[in-house]
Design an enzyme around this catalytic site. Sequence first.
Site, mmCIF file in Angstrom:
data_model
loop_
_atom_site.group_PDB
_atom_site.id
_atom_site.type_symbol
_atom_site.label_atom_id
_atom_site.label_comp_id
_atom_site.label_asym_id
_atom_site.label_seq_id
_atom_site.Cartn_x
_atom_site.Cartn_y
_atom_site.Cartn_z
ATOM 1 N N GLU A 1 0.930 -1.033 0.340
ATOM 2 C CA GLU A 1 0.188 -0.033 0.197
ATOM 3 C C GLU A 1 0.841 1.341 -0.285
ATOM 4 O O GLU A 1 1.491 0.840 0.253
ATOM 5 C CB GLU A 1 -0.828 -0.029 1.410
ATOM 6 C CG GLU A 1 -1.734 1.197 1.809
ATOM 7 C CD GLU A 1 -2.469 1.256 3.390
ATOM 8 O OE1 GLU A 1 -2.288 0.330 3.808
ATOM 9 O OE2 GLU A 1 -3.243 1.484 3.361
ATOM 10 N N ASP B 1 13.679 -3.173 13.985
ATOM 11 C CA ASP B 1 14.218 -1.881 13.666
ATOM 12 C C ASP B 1 13.911 -0.549 13.299
ATOM 13 O O ASP B 1 14.020 -0.311 12.692
ATOM 14 C CB ASP B 1 15.085 -3.031 11.814
ATOM 15 C CG ASP B 1 16.087 -1.760 11.182
ATOM 16 O OD1 ASP B 1 17.337 -1.472 11.770
ATOM 17 O OD2 ASP B 1 16.587 -2.115 9.858
HETATM 18 P P1 ADP Z 1 14.932 -0.383 2.508
HETATM 19 O O1 ADP Z 1 14.281 -2.191 2.361
HETATM 20 O O2 ADP Z 1 15.945 -0.282 1.087
HETATM 21 O O3 ADP Z 1 16.021 -0.577 3.052
HETATM 22 P P2 ADP Z 1 12.527 0.825 2.487
HETATM 23 O O4 ADP Z 1 11.432 0.444 3.310
HETATM 24 O O5 ADP Z 1 13.510 1.265 4.014
HETATM 25 O O6 ADP Z 1 13.559 0.356 1.795
HETATM 26 O O7 ADP Z 1 12.344 1.425 1.577
HETATM 27 C C1 ADP Z 1 12.826 2.790 0.567
HETATM 28 C C2 ADP Z 1 11.928 4.274 0.938
HETATM 29 O O8 ADP Z 1 10.564 3.996 0.302
HETATM 30 C C3 ADP Z 1 11.655 4.479 2.491
HETATM 31 O O9 ADP Z 1 12.464 5.577 2.959
HETATM 32 C C4 ADP Z 1 10.809 5.484 2.219
HETATM 33 O O10 ADP Z 1 10.869 7.043 1.574
HETATM 34 C C5 ADP Z 1 9.888 4.669 1.114
HETATM 35 N N1 ADP Z 1 8.508 4.167 1.594
HETATM 36 C C6 ADP Z 1 8.965 2.495 2.668
HETATM 37 N N2 ADP Z 1 7.937 1.858 2.502
HETATM 38 C C7 ADP Z 1 6.577 2.885 1.596
HETATM 39 C C8 ADP Z 1 5.272 2.764 0.980
HETATM 40 N N3 ADP Z 1 4.455 1.477 1.228
HETATM 41 N N4 ADP Z 1 4.728 3.641 0.646
HETATM 42 C C9 ADP Z 1 5.353 5.534 -0.296
HETATM 43 N N5 ADP Z 1 6.502 5.285 0.372
HETATM 44 C C10 ADP Z 1 7.553 4.503 0.825
#
Ligand code: ADP
Length: 292
Positions: free
Chosen positions: A92, A200
């Site tokens: 989402e 985390d």
């Molecule tokens: P990684 O697994 O590479 O650490 P993240 O889960 O931290 O990646 O996601 C990367 C970036 O994407 C986050 O810092 C955030 O800004 C954005 N992000 C993460 N999840 C969502 C989401 N569900 N909807 C919109 N943006 C998201």
Amino acid sequence: MNRLDEVIKREFGAGISVLRRTPVSGGDINRAYALDLSGGNKVFMKANSRSNIGFFKAEAEGLAALKQTGTVRIPEVIDAGEDGSSSFLLLEFIESGTRTKGSSEELGTGLAAMHMAAAEAYARGGKFGFSHDNYIGAGEQINSPRDTWTEFFIECRLLPQFERAAEYFDRGERKKIDSFLSRADNYLAEPDHPSLLHGDLWSGNYMIDRDGHPWLIDPAVYVGHAEADLAMTELFGGFDRTFYEAYRSTAGIDPGYKDRKDLYNLYHMLNHLNLFGGGYLYSVRSIINRYI
Ligand code: ADP
């Protein structure tokens, strides 16, 4: 039709397709995108090589567990799958907005509620652990269930990281570490009840949406002592006083937490040492020396 298109059609309707794929920055490990769909919806996608599907399956499982508590906002998992030479995780989409005092308060209260939610179902075969091993960043995280937090934290958190980091320590230091590990239970305490943890919880792993509501993302879920999540919020900063006040007034914080905090964070410092190298050795050594 490729697998991603299939999933989009299954979830959003047969006539729906991806119009645009816009890179999203901010992640450590994966490529991240906003996918604009023809029906006007938007979904978030992380992608990696096909062999890394395990990361996404584990993340999906963790997000689903946190969401089940019905406490903090957690993005819905749409699918985790493989497509050609890639693997992907579809979530989402969270439209990011500005943090307000209310966001911090809601995050503190929500995290406390998450920590107070029933956690027994998530660590079968023991009280602490998780149904599967998962990842802390890119590092493997062992979740074999144990009946006590002390056993779990020493055997499944500190010990495997010290084993991975063996090359950084000479024989004298290793002896010191063995002796520290054999006495580490003296510095730990059993919680009143096991808690489902994000695992985390640094500031890059929460987001604030357009209405100011906080969301947790990118977890390394397990059942443990709630203090371990709290300790990580203090490791790199990014959580304000309102957050801690809201947490404390909902779940309470034991006075002994301040003496245990660094020990919980030793796990993360060791993981950083193992993933990113010797720059973290100083922090690891100074924590060990504090407890020796
Ligand atoms: P990684 O697994 O590479 O650490 P993240 O889960 O931290 O990646 O996601 C990367 C970036 O994407 C986050 O810092 C955030 O800004 C954005 N992000 C993460 N999840 C969502 C989401 N569900 N909807 C919109 N943006 C998201």
